[in-house]
Design a protein around this motif. Structure first.
Motif, short mmCIF file in Angstrom:
data_model
loop_
_atom_site.label_atom_id
_atom_site.label_comp_id
_atom_site.label_asym_id
_atom_site.label_seq_id
_atom_site.Cartn_x
_atom_site.Cartn_y
_atom_site.Cartn_z
N ARG A 192 134.97 41.57 61.49
CA ARG A 192 133.87 41.48 62.44
C ARG A 192 132.54 41.32 61.71
NH1 ARG A 192 136.20 40.40 67.27
NH2 ARG A 192 137.56 42.06 68.01
N ALA A 193 132.38 42.06 60.59
CA ALA A 193 131.14 41.98 59.82
C ALA A 193 130.94 40.58 59.25
CB ALA A 193 131.15 43.02 58.71
N ILE A 194 132.02 39.96 58.79
CA ILE A 194 131.92 38.59 58.26
C ILE A 194 131.54 37.62 59.36
CG2 ILE A 194 133.22 36.69 57.22
CD1 ILE A 194 134.92 38.84 55.80
N LEU A 195 132.16 37.76 60.53
CA LEU A 195 131.83 36.89 61.67
C LEU A 195 130.38 37.08 62.10
CD1 LEU A 195 135.09 37.37 63.76
CD2 LEU A 195 134.35 35.23 62.68
N ASP A 196 129.93 38.33 62.16
CA ASP A 196 128.55 38.61 62.54
C ASP A 196 127.58 38.01 61.53
OD1 ASP A 196 129.43 39.95 64.76
OD2 ASP A 196 129.18 41.96 63.89
N GLY A 197 127.94 38.13 60.23
CA GLY A 197 127.06 37.55 59.20
C GLY A 197 126.94 36.05 59.33
N TYR A 198 128.07 35.41 59.60
CA TYR A 198 128.07 33.96 59.78
C TYR A 198 127.20 33.57 60.97
CZ TYR A 198 129.83 29.21 60.50
OH TYR A 198 129.92 27.85 60.66
N ASN A 199 127.36 34.27 62.09
CA ASN A 199 126.61 33.93 63.29
C ASN A 199 125.11 34.21 63.13
OD1 ASN A 199 128.87 33.07 64.75
ND2 ASN A 199 129.36 35.16 65.39
N GLN A 200 124.78 35.26 62.39
CA GLN A 200 123.37 35.57 62.15
C GLN A 200 122.69 34.45 61.37
OE1 GLN A 200 123.13 39.42 60.22
NE2 GLN A 200 122.45 40.39 62.12
N ILE A 201 123.37 33.97 60.34
CA ILE A 201 122.81 32.87 59.54
C ILE A 201 122.66 31.63 60.40
CG2 ILE A 201 123.18 31.35 57.58
CD1 ILE A 201 124.69 33.65 56.24
N ALA A 202 123.70 31.33 61.20
CA ALA A 202 123.66 30.13 62.05
C ALA A 202 122.51 30.20 63.05
CB ALA A 202 124.99 29.98 62.78
N ASP A 203 122.27 31.38 63.60
CA ASP A 203 121.20 31.53 64.59
C ASP A 203 119.81 31.34 63.98
OD1 ASP A 203 123.08 32.01 66.52
OD2 ASP A 203 122.88 34.21 66.45
N GLY A 204 119.69 31.63 62.69
CA GLY A 204 118.37 31.54 62.06
C GLY A 204 118.10 30.27 61.31
N LEU A 205 119.01 29.31 61.35
CA LEU A 205 118.83 28.07 60.57
C LEU A 205 117.59 27.28 60.98
CD1 LEU A 205 122.49 26.69 60.29
CD2 LEU A 205 121.11 27.76 58.50
N GLY A 206 117.25 27.31 62.26
CA GLY A 206 116.12 26.51 62.74
C GLY A 206 114.78 26.95 62.20
N ASP A 207 114.68 28.16 61.66
CA ASP A 207 113.40 28.68 61.17
C ASP A 207 113.25 28.60 59.67
OD1 ASP A 207 112.82 29.44 63.82
OD2 ASP A 207 113.89 31.35 63.55
N LEU A 208 114.17 27.93 58.98
CA LEU A 208 114.17 27.93 57.52
C LEU A 208 113.56 26.65 56.95
CD1 LEU A 208 117.79 29.29 56.87
CD2 LEU A 208 115.66 30.58 57.01
N ASP A 209 112.95 26.82 55.78
CA ASP A 209 112.46 25.64 55.06
C ASP A 209 113.64 25.00 54.33
OD1 ASP A 209 112.89 26.88 52.45
OD2 ASP A 209 111.08 28.04 52.81
N PRO A 210 113.48 23.80 53.77
CA PRO A 210 114.62 23.10 53.16
C PRO A 210 115.35 23.90 52.08
CG PRO A 210 112.81 21.59 53.48
CD PRO A 210 112.28 22.95 53.84
N ASP A 211 114.59 24.59 51.20
CA ASP A 211 115.26 25.36 50.14
C ASP A 211 116.09 26.51 50.71
OD1 ASP A 211 114.24 23.73 48.20
OD2 ASP A 211 112.52 25.02 47.73
#
Length: 265
Positions: A158-177
């Motif tokens: 569950r922790a791995i799935l949550d980590g994956y989803n958290q990263i996916a949800d925040g991709l739109g706010d990231l700079d290229p690096d």
């Protein structure tokens, strides 16, 4: 997987220990056996190993799973239980501990599972190896339901799935690096999830509970019989996807159909 079964051993072995071990292996339908404790008299402890078909085919089989035992010694007072055992456990190996009552089968498994600290020698796990252990009398939380107890086994998934989803949800706010680093981390997490089919985790939990005969998954474990609680504990360990699963008397309280499912898991 490593497991114990009590077998009635009524005849004194004849000849060398390795000859006796081979005879036991033949009767059990396994490929080979090694005499690891006891002299040429009962009680005797025999390790039976059957390699999976993939190992025989050579598709990557035979790689060390991540457990190495060196010069393992254990005694109760002056009584020697395990003497100078050295071996490695390979991926895909199935190991059965066969012997009369009181020869040290459960103690041996506790040492392999890491719950028995009193021994001489070395038991070395590679980093990241996950070990599951189902003792003869496994502990479950009686105030929680069967489903909740099984969920304990998948907390890391569950922790791995949550980590994956958290990263996916925040991709739109990231700079290229930052985006590049996030995608790289997501890729590694996805590999782990894919390896255990974590995307279908809830489905696998339902299948395991049904196959193991857990008929009332939302009932508190305190209301269940000893056999039902044991099946809950087994489901919890199976769903944890261990690299090494150690089971003490694994088929107790299981019918033939469930045992067949377990062998194919």
């Amino acid at each position: 997987a490593v497991s114990t079964e009590h077998r009635a051993l009524t005849q004194r072995p004849e000849g060398a220990g390795d000859v006796f071990a081979q005879r036991v292996a033949g009767k059990a339908g396994l490929e080979f056996a090694v005499l690891v404790a006891g002299r040429l008299e009962f009680p005797v402890l025999v390790v039976l190993v059957r390699e999976l078909e993939e190992d025989a085919r050579g598709d990557g089989g035979g790689a060390v799973l991540g457990l190495e035992v060196g010069e393992l010694l254990h005694a109760f007072g002056e009584r020697e239980i395990l003497k100078e055992m050295s071996f490695t456990i390979h991926r895909g190996a199935r190991i059965g501990i066969v012997g009369a009552n009181g020869v040290g089968k459960s103690t041996f498994l506790k040492i392999l599972a890491g719950v028995e600290p009193e021994f001489d020698g070395e038991v070395i796990y590679s980093p990241g190896v996950r070990v599951g252990y189902v003792p003869q009398e496994p502990a479950v939380d009686g105030e929680r339901t069967a489903r909740e107890n099984v969920e304990d086994g998948v907390a890391h998934v569950r922790a791995i799935l949550d980590g994956y989803n958290q990263i996916a949800d925040g991709l739109g706010d990231l700079d290229p690096d930052a985006m590049e680093k996030a995608l790289e981390k997501m890729g590694k997490l996805q590999e782990t999830i894919d390896a255990i089919d974590g995307w279908n985790l809830d489905h696998h939990i339902e299948i395991a509970m049904e196959a193991l005969g857990i008929r009332h998954p939302d009932a508190k474990c305190a209301t269940m019989s000893e056999g039902e609680r044991r099946r809950v504990a087994l489901a919890r360990e199976l769903m944890s996807y261990p690299d090494l699963l150690v089971r003490d008397e694994p088929t107790n309280h299981l019918d033939a159909q469930t045992v067949e499912w377990l062998e194919l898991f």
